[in-house]
Write a protein that holds these residues in place. Sequence first.
Motif, PDB file in Angstrom:
ATOM      1  N   THR A   2       1.178  -1.133  -0.144  1.00  0.00           N
ATOM      2  CA  THR A   2      -0.395   0.353   0.073  1.00  0.00           C
ATOM      3  C   THR A   2       0.838   1.054   0.040  1.00  0.00           C
ATOM      4  N   TYR A   3       2.241   0.967   0.427  1.00  0.00           N
ATOM      5  CA  TYR A   3       2.916   1.959   0.713  1.00  0.00           C
ATOM      6  C   TYR A   3       3.258   2.726  -0.466  1.00  0.00           C
ATOM      7  N   LYS A   4       4.077   1.517  -1.628  1.00  0.00           N
ATOM      8  CA  LYS A   4       4.519   1.519  -2.799  1.00  0.00           C
ATOM      9  C   LYS A   4       3.805   2.754  -3.793  1.00  0.00           C
ATOM     10  N   LEU A   5       1.751   2.117  -3.659  1.00  0.00           N
ATOM     11  CA  LEU A   5       0.879   2.446  -4.582  1.00  0.00           C
ATOM     12  C   LEU A   5       0.702   4.065  -4.287  1.00  0.00           C
ATOM     13  N   VAL A   6       0.838   4.612  -2.594  1.00  0.00           N
ATOM     14  CA  VAL A   6       0.249   5.965  -2.444  1.00  0.00           C
ATOM     15  C   VAL A   6       1.456   6.582  -2.783  1.00  0.00           C
ATOM     16  N   SER A   7       2.959   5.625  -2.836  1.00  0.00           N
ATOM     17  CA  SER A   7       3.440   6.829  -3.261  1.00  0.00           C
ATOM     18  C   SER A   7       4.014   6.820  -4.396  1.00  0.00           C
ATOM     19  N   SER A   8       3.327   6.115  -5.254  1.00  0.00           N
ATOM     20  CA  SER A   8       3.468   6.398  -6.816  1.00  0.00           C
ATOM     21  C   SER A   8       2.613   7.764  -7.097  1.00  0.00           C
ATOM     22  N   LEU A   9       1.679   7.399  -6.538  1.00  0.00           N
ATOM     23  CA  LEU A   9       0.396   8.344  -6.742  1.00  0.00           C
ATOM     24  C   LEU A   9       0.267  10.272  -6.241  1.00  0.00           C
ATOM     25  N   LEU A  10       1.066   9.894  -4.892  1.00  0.00           N
ATOM     26  CA  LEU A  10       1.402  11.468  -4.416  1.00  0.00           C
ATOM     27  C   LEU A  10       2.812  11.613  -5.371  1.00  0.00           C
ATOM     28  N   ALA A  11       3.955  11.271  -4.930  1.00  0.00           N
ATOM     29  CA  ALA A  11       5.239  11.277  -5.668  1.00  0.00           C
ATOM     30  C   ALA A  11       5.234  12.685  -6.706  1.00  0.00           C
ATOM     31  N   GLY A  12       5.075  11.572  -8.000  1.00  0.00           N
ATOM     32  CA  GLY A  12       4.863  12.275  -9.589  1.00  0.00           C
ATOM     33  C   GLY A  12       4.451  13.923  -9.463  1.00  0.00           C
ATOM     34  N   PRO A  13       2.822  14.388  -8.232  1.00  0.00           N
ATOM     35  CA  PRO A  13       2.700  15.356  -8.998  1.00  0.00           C
ATOM     36  C   PRO A  13       2.937  16.472  -7.152  1.00  0.00           C
ATOM     37  N   ILE A  14       3.458  15.834  -6.334  1.00  0.00           N
ATOM     38  CA  ILE A  14       4.025  16.885  -5.476  1.00  0.00           C
ATOM     39  C   ILE A  14       5.243  17.696  -6.271  1.00  0.00           C
ATOM     40  N   VAL A  15       6.052  16.089  -6.581  1.00  0.00           N
ATOM     41  CA  VAL A  15       7.666  16.953  -7.478  1.00  0.00           C
ATOM     42  C   VAL A  15       6.583  17.891  -8.816  1.00  0.00           C
ATOM     43  N   ALA A  16       5.867  17.359  -8.871  1.00  0.00           N
ATOM     44  CA  ALA A  16       5.518  18.348  -9.792  1.00  0.00           C
ATOM     45  C   ALA A  16       5.454  19.810  -9.729  1.00  0.00           C
ATOM     46  N   THR A  17       4.487  19.750  -8.802  1.00  0.00           N
ATOM     47  CA  THR A  17       3.867  20.585  -7.738  1.00  0.00           C
ATOM     48  C   THR A  17       5.130  21.686  -7.536  1.00  0.00           C
ATOM     49  N   GLY A  18       6.023  21.095  -6.655  1.00  0.00           N
ATOM     50  CA  GLY A  18       7.326  22.118  -6.425  1.00  0.00           C
ATOM     51  C   GLY A  18       7.666  22.644  -7.076  1.00  0.00           C
ATOM     52  N   TYR A  19       8.174  21.976  -8.474  1.00  0.00           N
ATOM     53  CA  TYR A  19       9.007  22.691  -9.752  1.00  0.00           C
ATOM     54  C   TYR A  19       7.706  23.510 -10.224  1.00  0.00           C
ATOM     55  N   ILE A  20       6.523  23.662 -10.298  1.00  0.00           N
ATOM     56  CA  ILE A  20       5.655  25.184 -11.026  1.00  0.00           C
ATOM     57  C   ILE A  20       6.375  26.233  -9.574  1.00  0.00           C
ATOM     58  N   LEU A  21       6.395  25.823  -8.713  1.00  0.00           N
ATOM     59  CA  LEU A  21       6.077  26.874  -7.850  1.00  0.00           C
ATOM     60  C   LEU A  21       7.995  27.260  -7.593  1.00  0.00           C
ATOM     61  N   VAL A  22       8.585  26.509  -7.888  1.00  0.00           N
ATOM     62  CA  VAL A  22      10.124  26.971  -8.135  1.00  0.00           C
ATOM     63  C   VAL A  22      10.337  28.301  -9.295  1.00  0.00           C
ATOM     64  N   PHE A  23       9.579  27.225 -10.056  1.00  0.00           N
ATOM     65  CA  PHE A  23       9.086  28.471 -11.609  1.00  0.00           C
ATOM     66  C   PHE A  23       8.749  29.944 -11.401  1.00  0.00           C
ATOM     67  N   CYS A  24       7.924  29.299 -10.659  1.00  0.00           N
ATOM     68  CA  CYS A  24       6.964  30.391 -10.039  1.00  0.00           C
ATOM     69  C   CYS A  24       7.529  31.976  -9.457  1.00  0.00           C
ATOM     70  N   TYR A  25       8.262  31.064  -8.324  1.00  0.00           N
ATOM     71  CA  TYR A  25       9.136  32.115  -7.896  1.00  0.00           C
ATOM     72  C   TYR A  25      10.196  32.704  -9.113  1.00  0.00           C
ATOM     73  N   LEU A  26      10.935  31.970  -9.208  1.00  0.00           N
ATOM     74  CA  LEU A  26      11.839  32.532 -10.048  1.00  0.00           C
ATOM     75  C   LEU A  26      11.800  33.545 -11.051  1.00  0.00           C
ATOM     76  N   CYS A  27       9.919  33.002 -11.912  1.00  0.00           N
ATOM     77  CA  CYS A  27       9.756  34.444 -12.672  1.00  0.00           C
ATOM     78  C   CYS A  27       9.418  35.824 -11.688  1.00  0.00           C
ATOM     79  N   GLN A  28       9.300  35.835 -10.584  1.00  0.00           N
ATOM     80  CA  GLN A  28       9.204  37.106 -10.009  1.00  0.00           C
ATOM     81  C   GLN A  28      10.379  37.625  -8.872  1.00  0.00           C
TER      82      GLN A  28
END
Length: 115
Positions: A2-28
């Motif tokens: 269950t841990y692997k399933l949850v981490s595989s479902l959440l890891a991608g969106p969390i990392v993508a959100t982090g990239y988006i936030l860093v990019f938004c910060y850099l643009c400002q």
Amino acid sequence: ETYKLVSSLLAGPIVATGYILVFCYLCQTVKGKQWLSVFVFPGKLSMSVYLTQSIIFLYVYTGAGFGLYNKLTLAQSYSLAILVYIVQLVVSYLYLKRYKQGSFEWIWRKFTYLK
């Protein structure tokens, strides 16, 4: 399991959100805008950059070229990709100093507008 399933479902969106936030910060920020401005040049030649990468890596990884598929480590593959992109950044900058648009972009516009 269950841990692997949850981490595989959440890891991608969390990392993508982090990239988006860093990019938004850099643009400002002023320094961030300066740092990101280097990506303007390959952006103007996006089709040429994409097709060139496809041709280069097709040649590198398939039997038509060096046949390095599954022979390079992950670090070597990432290093090669970064090296190719850095070369493309420099070539894009130099190319746009002389020409208005890329070769593939020119062909695409001629085909699209039939002029």
